[in-house]
Design a protein around this motif. Sequence first.
Motif, PDB file in Angstrom:
ATOM      1  N   ARG A 149      29.347  61.107  12.314  1.00 37.97           N
ATOM      2  CA  ARG A 149      28.849  61.868  13.468  1.00 37.97           C
ATOM      3  C   ARG A 149      29.995  62.365  14.336  1.00 37.97           C
ATOM      4  NH1 ARG A 149      23.640  61.800  15.721  1.00 37.97           N
ATOM      5  NH2 ARG A 149      22.114  60.655  14.531  1.00 37.97           N
ATOM      6  N   VAL A 150      30.952  61.484  14.595  1.00 37.25           N
ATOM      7  CA  VAL A 150      32.101  61.857  15.431  1.00 37.25           C
ATOM      8  C   VAL A 150      32.890  62.983  14.762  1.00 37.25           C
ATOM      9  CG1 VAL A 150      34.304  61.045  16.366  1.00 37.25           C
ATOM     10  CG2 VAL A 150      32.250  59.648  16.619  1.00 37.25           C
ATOM     11  N   ARG A 151      33.063  62.916  13.462  1.00 43.92           N
ATOM     12  CA  ARG A 151      33.797  63.962  12.752  1.00 43.92           C
ATOM     13  C   ARG A 151      33.059  65.296  12.798  1.00 43.92           C
ATOM     14  NH1 ARG A 151      35.902  59.995   8.000  1.00 43.92           N
ATOM     15  NH2 ARG A 151      37.682  59.187   9.178  1.00 43.92           N
ATOM     16  N   ARG A 152      31.722  65.256  12.720  1.00 46.13           N
ATOM     17  CA  ARG A 152      30.954  66.502  12.857  1.00 46.13           C
ATOM     18  C   ARG A 152      31.126  67.086  14.252  1.00 46.13           C
ATOM     19  NH1 ARG A 152      27.268  63.730   9.611  1.00 46.13           N
ATOM     20  NH2 ARG A 152      25.990  63.111  11.371  1.00 46.13           N
ATOM     21  N   ILE A 153      31.092  66.215  15.253  1.00 44.48           N
ATOM     22  CA  ILE A 153      31.297  66.669  16.636  1.00 44.48           C
ATOM     23  C   ILE A 153      32.694  67.277  16.779  1.00 44.48           C
ATOM     24  CG2 ILE A 153      31.518  65.910  19.044  1.00 44.48           C
ATOM     25  CD1 ILE A 153      29.323  63.774  18.341  1.00 44.48           C
ATOM     26  N   LYS A 154      33.668  66.626  16.203  1.00 45.28           N
ATOM     27  CA  LYS A 154      35.040  67.140  16.246  1.00 45.28           C
ATOM     28  C   LYS A 154      35.113  68.529  15.607  1.00 45.28           C
ATOM     29  CE  LYS A 154      39.689  65.985  14.613  1.00 45.28           C
ATOM     30  NZ  LYS A 154      40.485  65.007  13.843  1.00 45.28           N
ATOM     31  N   GLY A 155      34.464  68.698  14.474  1.00 49.10           N
ATOM     32  CA  GLY A 155      34.436  70.007  13.809  1.00 49.10           C
ATOM     33  C   GLY A 155      33.746  71.060  14.665  1.00 49.10           C
ATOM     34  N   GLN A 191      26.989  77.108  20.158  1.00 45.17           N
ATOM     35  CA  GLN A 191      27.903  76.050  19.734  1.00 45.17           C
ATOM     36  C   GLN A 191      27.953  74.938  20.779  1.00 45.17           C
ATOM     37  OE1 GLN A 191      29.216  76.081  16.665  1.00 45.17           O
ATOM     38  NE2 GLN A 191      29.956  74.024  17.035  1.00 45.17           N
ATOM     39  N   ILE A 192      27.980  75.305  22.051  1.00 49.37           N
ATOM     40  CA  ILE A 192      27.970  74.300  23.121  1.00 49.37           C
ATOM     41  C   ILE A 192      26.688  73.476  23.052  1.00 49.37           C
ATOM     42  CG2 ILE A 192      27.879  73.960  25.630  1.00 49.37           C
ATOM     43  CD1 ILE A 192      29.681  76.511  25.826  1.00 49.37           C
ATOM     44  N   ALA A 193      25.564  74.140  22.840  1.00 52.66           N
ATOM     45  CA  ALA A 193      24.287  73.432  22.731  1.00 52.66           C
ATOM     46  C   ALA A 193      24.285  72.493  21.522  1.00 52.66           C
ATOM     47  CB  ALA A 193      23.136  74.428  22.639  1.00 52.66           C
ATOM     48  N   ALA A 194      24.866  72.929  20.425  1.00 53.86           N
ATOM     49  CA  ALA A 194      24.927  72.091  19.221  1.00 53.86           C
ATOM     50  C   ALA A 194      25.779  70.850  19.469  1.00 53.86           C
ATOM     51  CB  ALA A 194      25.475  72.896  18.051  1.00 53.86           C
ATOM     52  N   ILE A 195      26.899  71.030  20.165  1.00 49.20           N
ATOM     53  CA  ILE A 195      27.772  69.891  20.480  1.00 49.20           C
ATOM     54  C   ILE A 195      27.044  68.913  21.385  1.00 49.20           C
ATOM     55  CG2 ILE A 195      29.878  69.195  21.695  1.00 49.20           C
ATOM     56  CD1 ILE A 195      31.086  71.902  20.704  1.00 49.20           C
ATOM     57  N   ARG A 196      26.358  69.437  22.379  1.00 48.81           N
ATOM     58  CA  ARG A 196      25.607  68.568  23.291  1.00 48.81           C
ATOM     59  C   ARG A 196      24.556  67.769  22.528  1.00 48.81           C
ATOM     60  NH1 ARG A 196      21.915  70.194  28.509  1.00 48.81           N
ATOM     61  NH2 ARG A 196      21.633  68.079  29.219  1.00 48.81           N
ATOM     62  N   GLY A 197      23.847  68.427  21.634  1.00 54.10           N
ATOM     63  CA  GLY A 197      22.845  67.734  20.828  1.00 54.10           C
ATOM     64  C   GLY A 197      23.458  66.661  19.952  1.00 54.10           C
ATOM     65  N   VAL A 253      26.289  65.008  20.507  1.00 55.41           N
ATOM     66  CA  VAL A 253      26.729  63.896  21.360  1.00 55.41           C
ATOM     67  C   VAL A 253      25.515  63.076  21.801  1.00 55.41           C
ATOM     68  CG1 VAL A 253      27.794  63.302  23.575  1.00 55.41           C
ATOM     69  CG2 VAL A 253      28.862  64.992  22.088  1.00 55.41           C
ATOM     70  N   ASN A 254      24.426  63.749  22.131  1.00 52.52           N
ATOM     71  CA  ASN A 254      23.205  63.024  22.501  1.00 52.52           C
ATOM     72  C   ASN A 254      22.721  62.144  21.355  1.00 52.52           C
ATOM     73  OD1 ASN A 254      23.104  64.113  25.072  1.00 52.52           O
ATOM     74  ND2 ASN A 254      21.618  65.685  24.549  1.00 52.52           N
ATOM     75  N   GLY A 255      22.785  62.663  20.141  1.00 48.86           N
ATOM     76  CA  GLY A 255      22.387  61.875  18.976  1.00 48.86           C
ATOM     77  C   GLY A 255      23.275  60.663  18.774  1.00 48.86           C
ATOM     78  N   LEU A 256      24.573  60.836  18.960  1.00 44.20           N
ATOM     79  CA  LEU A 256      25.517  59.723  18.849  1.00 44.20           C
ATOM     80  C   LEU A 256      25.222  58.668  19.908  1.00 44.20           C
ATOM     81  CD1 LEU A 256      28.106  58.467  17.639  1.00 44.20           C
ATOM     82  CD2 LEU A 256      29.400  59.867  19.278  1.00 44.20           C
ATOM     83  N   TYR A 275      26.628  58.594  31.803  1.00 40.64           N
ATOM     84  CA  TYR A 275      26.306  59.583  30.787  1.00 40.64           C
ATOM     85  C   TYR A 275      25.422  60.687  31.337  1.00 40.64           C
ATOM     86  CZ  TYR A 275      24.655  61.541  26.401  1.00 40.64           C
ATOM     87  OH  TYR A 275      24.347  62.389  25.380  1.00 40.64           O
ATOM     88  N   LEU A 276      24.497  60.338  32.187  1.00 42.09           N
ATOM     89  CA  LEU A 276      23.514  61.309  32.678  1.00 42.09           C
ATOM     90  C   LEU A 276      23.985  62.108  33.894  1.00 42.09           C
ATOM     91  CD1 LEU A 276      20.308  59.148  32.227  1.00 42.09           C
ATOM     92  CD2 LEU A 276      21.079  61.069  30.796  1.00 42.09           C
ATOM     93  N   LYS A 277      25.196  61.843  34.363  1.00 40.39           N
ATOM     94  CA  LYS A 277      25.716  62.609  35.510  1.00 40.39           C
ATOM     95  C   LYS A 277      25.946  64.043  35.133  1.00 40.39           C
ATOM     96  CE  LYS A 277      27.943  59.215  38.399  1.00 40.39           C
ATOM     97  NZ  LYS A 277      29.183  58.744  38.965  1.00 40.39           N
TER      98      LYS A 277
END
Length: 91
Positions: free
Chosen positions: A14-20, A41-47, A49-52, A89-91
Amino acid sequence: MGHTIQDKKKLIARVRRIKGQAEALEKALDEEGDCVAVLQQIAAIRGAVNGLMTQVLEGHIREHLGAEGVSAQERLEDVEHVVSALRSYLK
Protein backbone atom coordinates in the motif's frame (compact mmCIF):
# COMPACT_ATOMS: atom_id res chain seq x y z
CA MET A 1 2.49 -3.95 17.06
CA GLY A 2 2.15 -7.57 16.07
CA HIS A 3 -0.65 -6.83 13.65
CA THR A 4 1.62 -4.65 11.50
CA ILE A 5 4.17 -7.46 11.36
CA GLN A 6 1.49 -9.93 10.27
CA ASP A 7 0.25 -7.59 7.52
CA LYS A 8 3.70 -6.21 6.71
CA LYS A 9 3.69 -7.22 3.03
CA LYS A 10 0.21 -5.77 2.45
CA LEU A 11 1.05 -2.56 4.27
CA ILE A 12 4.32 -2.08 2.40
CA ALA A 13 2.52 -2.73 -0.90
CA ARG A 14 0.00 0.00 0.00
CA VAL A 15 2.77 2.42 0.93
CA ARG A 16 4.57 1.73 -2.36
CA ARG A 17 1.37 2.40 -4.32
CA ILE A 18 0.95 5.67 -2.44
CA LYS A 19 4.57 6.54 -3.21
CA GLY A 20 3.96 5.85 -6.91
CA GLN A 21 0.84 7.99 -6.86
CA ALA A 22 2.73 10.84 -5.17
CA GLU A 23 5.49 10.59 -7.76
CA ALA A 24 2.91 10.70 -10.55
CA LEU A 25 1.37 13.78 -8.93
CA GLU A 26 4.75 15.46 -8.69
CA LYS A 27 5.40 14.70 -12.36
CA ALA A 28 1.99 16.05 -13.40
CA LEU A 29 2.63 19.27 -11.46
CA ASP A 30 6.16 19.59 -12.79
CA GLU A 31 4.93 19.15 -16.36
CA GLU A 32 2.02 21.52 -15.70
CA GLY A 33 -0.50 18.76 -16.36
CA ASP A 34 -4.23 19.10 -16.73
CA CYS A 35 -5.89 20.47 -13.58
CA VAL A 36 -8.56 17.76 -13.59
CA ALA A 37 -5.91 15.03 -13.76
CA VAL A 38 -4.03 16.65 -10.88
CA LEU A 39 -7.20 16.84 -8.79
CA GLN A 40 -8.01 13.21 -9.56
CA GLN A 41 -4.51 12.17 -8.54
CA ILE A 42 -4.79 14.07 -5.25
CA ALA A 43 -8.13 12.38 -4.58
CA ALA A 44 -6.62 8.97 -5.36
CA ILE A 45 -3.73 9.60 -2.95
CA ARG A 46 -6.14 10.68 -0.23
CA GLY A 47 -8.20 7.54 -0.74
CA ALA A 48 -5.10 5.37 -0.61
CA VAL A 49 -3.90 6.99 2.62
CA ASN A 50 -7.37 6.59 4.11
CA GLY A 51 -7.30 2.91 3.22
CA LEU A 52 -3.88 2.49 4.84
CA MET A 53 -5.04 4.27 7.99
CA THR A 54 -8.16 2.10 8.13
CA GLN A 55 -6.18 -1.11 7.78
CA VAL A 56 -3.64 -0.20 10.48
CA LEU A 57 -6.29 1.21 12.82
CA GLU A 58 -8.51 -1.84 12.47
CA GLY A 59 -5.59 -4.15 13.22
CA HIS A 60 -4.60 -2.05 16.21
CA ILE A 61 -8.12 -2.04 17.66
CA ARG A 62 -8.50 -5.78 17.22
CA GLU A 63 -5.02 -6.61 18.52
CA HIS A 64 -4.86 -4.21 21.46
CA LEU A 65 -8.32 -3.07 22.48
CA GLY A 66 -10.08 -6.32 21.72
CA ALA A 67 -7.40 -8.60 23.10
CA GLU A 68 -8.06 -10.88 26.03
CA GLY A 69 -6.08 -10.34 29.20
CA VAL A 70 -5.55 -6.61 28.76
CA SER A 71 -6.03 -4.71 32.00
CA ALA A 72 -8.58 -1.94 32.21
CA GLN A 73 -5.76 0.57 32.73
CA GLU A 74 -3.88 -0.63 29.62
CA ARG A 75 -7.08 -0.54 27.59
CA LEU A 76 -7.85 3.00 28.77
CA GLU A 77 -4.33 4.18 27.89
CA ASP A 78 -4.57 2.58 24.47
CA VAL A 79 -7.94 4.21 23.82
CA GLU A 80 -6.35 7.57 24.57
CA HIS A 81 -3.53 6.84 22.12
CA VAL A 82 -6.01 5.88 19.39
CA VAL A 83 -8.16 8.95 20.03
CA SER A 84 -5.09 11.17 19.86
CA ALA A 85 -3.97 9.61 16.59
CA LEU A 86 -7.45 10.00 15.12
CA ARG A 87 -7.64 13.64 16.14
CA SER A 88 -4.31 14.32 14.44
CA TYR A 89 -5.37 12.42 11.33
CA LEU A 90 -8.72 14.16 11.01
CA LYS A 91 -7.35 17.70 11.35
